[in-house]
Scaffold this active site. Structure first.
Site, short mmCIF file in Angstrom:
data_model
loop_
_atom_site.label_atom_id
_atom_site.label_comp_id
_atom_site.label_asym_id
_atom_site.label_seq_id
_atom_site.Cartn_x
_atom_site.Cartn_y
_atom_site.Cartn_z
N HIS A 17 0.84 -1.21 0.00
CA HIS A 17 0.00 0.00 0.00
C HIS A 17 0.87 1.26 0.00
O HIS A 17 0.60 2.22 -0.70
CB HIS A 17 -0.88 0.06 1.26
CG HIS A 17 -1.91 -1.02 1.39
ND1 HIS A 17 -1.92 -1.90 2.43
CD2 HIS A 17 -2.98 -1.34 0.62
CE1 HIS A 17 -2.96 -2.72 2.31
NE2 HIS A 17 -3.62 -2.41 1.22
N LYS A 41 -14.94 -7.81 4.29
CA LYS A 41 -14.07 -8.61 5.15
C LYS A 41 -14.28 -8.09 6.59
O LYS A 41 -14.41 -6.91 6.79
CB LYS A 41 -12.60 -8.39 4.77
CG LYS A 41 -12.39 -8.30 3.28
CD LYS A 41 -11.03 -7.68 2.95
CE LYS A 41 -10.89 -7.39 1.47
NZ LYS A 41 -9.65 -6.76 1.08
N ARG A 90 -1.75 -5.87 -8.54
CA ARG A 90 -0.64 -6.77 -8.21
C ARG A 90 -0.50 -7.80 -9.33
O ARG A 90 0.18 -7.59 -10.30
CB ARG A 90 -0.89 -7.44 -6.85
CG ARG A 90 -0.70 -6.51 -5.70
CD ARG A 90 -1.35 -7.00 -4.44
NE ARG A 90 -2.80 -6.89 -4.52
CZ ARG A 90 -3.62 -7.01 -3.50
NH1 ARG A 90 -3.15 -7.31 -2.32
NH2 ARG A 90 -4.91 -6.86 -3.65
P1 ADP Z 1 -5.98 -6.12 0.39
O1 ADP Z 1 -6.70 -6.82 1.49
O2 ADP Z 1 -6.05 -6.85 -0.91
O3 ADP Z 1 -4.59 -5.70 0.79
P2 ADP Z 1 -7.13 -3.38 0.37
O4 ADP Z 1 -8.58 -3.13 0.30
O5 ADP Z 1 -6.45 -2.97 1.61
O6 ADP Z 1 -6.89 -4.90 0.06
O7 ADP Z 1 -6.40 -2.72 -0.89
C1 ADP Z 1 -6.66 -1.41 -1.32
C2 ADP Z 1 -6.01 -1.21 -2.66
O8 ADP Z 1 -4.61 -1.42 -2.53
C3 ADP Z 1 -6.48 -2.19 -3.74
O9 ADP Z 1 -6.49 -1.48 -4.97
C4 ADP Z 1 -5.40 -3.24 -3.75
O10 ADP Z 1 -5.29 -3.85 -5.02
C5 ADP Z 1 -4.17 -2.40 -3.45
N1 ADP Z 1 -3.12 -3.18 -2.85
C6 ADP Z 1 -3.14 -3.94 -1.73
N2 ADP Z 1 -1.95 -4.54 -1.51
C7 ADP Z 1 -1.15 -4.17 -2.54
C8 ADP Z 1 0.21 -4.46 -2.92
N3 ADP Z 1 0.95 -5.31 -2.24
N4 ADP Z 1 0.68 -3.88 -4.02
C9 ADP Z 1 -0.09 -3.05 -4.75
N5 ADP Z 1 -1.36 -2.73 -4.47
C10 ADP Z 1 -1.89 -3.28 -3.38
#
Ligand code: ADP
Length: 164
Positions: A17, A41, A90
């Site tokens: 993130h 979730k 990803r």
């Molecule tokens: P997650 O549970 O998949 O981490 P989130 O709702 O927190 O989901 O993710 C918010 C956004 O950040 C989404 O667009 C998700 O694809 C992106 N995201 C989450 N983890 C990563 C990562 N490792 N690399 C790039 N983008 C990410």
């Protein structure tokens, strides 16, 4: 002024993130990192806890503001006068859901643009669920989350175990 919203569950924030946030601030004048208050979730951390961890992890960056939201993202973006939504891509596995979401949002609000950003390769397999799962087995999660997040995660896991 170009303003973008980066919405997510952030339960908890990971280096993946943070990588996306760093890329987003290099393009936009302001990035609002906004925590979904009503996710599908069931989160391990409250909205305030997640926001605290995000604030701490991004304190080295300017142009960021923090918020939480509930309801339709397009309404939230309009209310905040944002032109874009940031999403992280990803692996191919993210594509179908993200494609559906982006096209639905475009149908609901044609002015709102979804911008997909790719993280550095080392974060392409990373998600919050995996970090929580391996932390529950006592693994070293320092490559995946900042120290304060790691501390909070282990603390929460031991609180949950204490309740059982
Ligand atoms: P997650 O549970 O998949 O981490 P989130 O709702 O927190 O989901 O993710 C918010 C956004 O950040 C989404 O667009 C998700 O694809 C992106 N995201 C989450 N983890 C990563 C990562 N490792 N690399 C790039 N983008 C990410």
């Amino acid at each position: 002024m170009k303003k973008a919203i980066y919405p997510g569950t952030f339960d908890p924030i990971t280096y993946g993130h943070i990588d996306i946030i760093e890329r987003a601030v290099s393009i936009f004048d302001e990035v609002v990192v906004t925590v979904a208050t009503n996710p599908r979730k069931s989160p391990m951390f409250s909205v305030d806890e997640r926001l605290d961890m995000i604030r701490h992890a991004t304190s080295h960056l300017k142009q960021i503001s923090y918020d939480c939201f509930d309801g339709l993202l397009v309404d939230y973006a309009k209310k905040n006068e944002a032109q874009a939504l940031i999403r992280g891509l990803r692996a191919v596995s993210d594509f179908e859901f993200e494609f559906q979401l982006a096209l639905t949002n475009r149908k609901l609000s044609s002015e709102l643009v979804t911008v997909f950003l790719m993280p550095g390769e080392k974060y392409t397999y990373l998600n919050s669920t995996i970090v929580k799962e391996i932390a529950a087995f006592g693994a070293d999660i320092s490559p995946f989350v900042p120290q304060n997040v790691s501390d909070k995660l282990f603390q929460r896991i031991s609180e949950i175990r204490g309740r059982k």
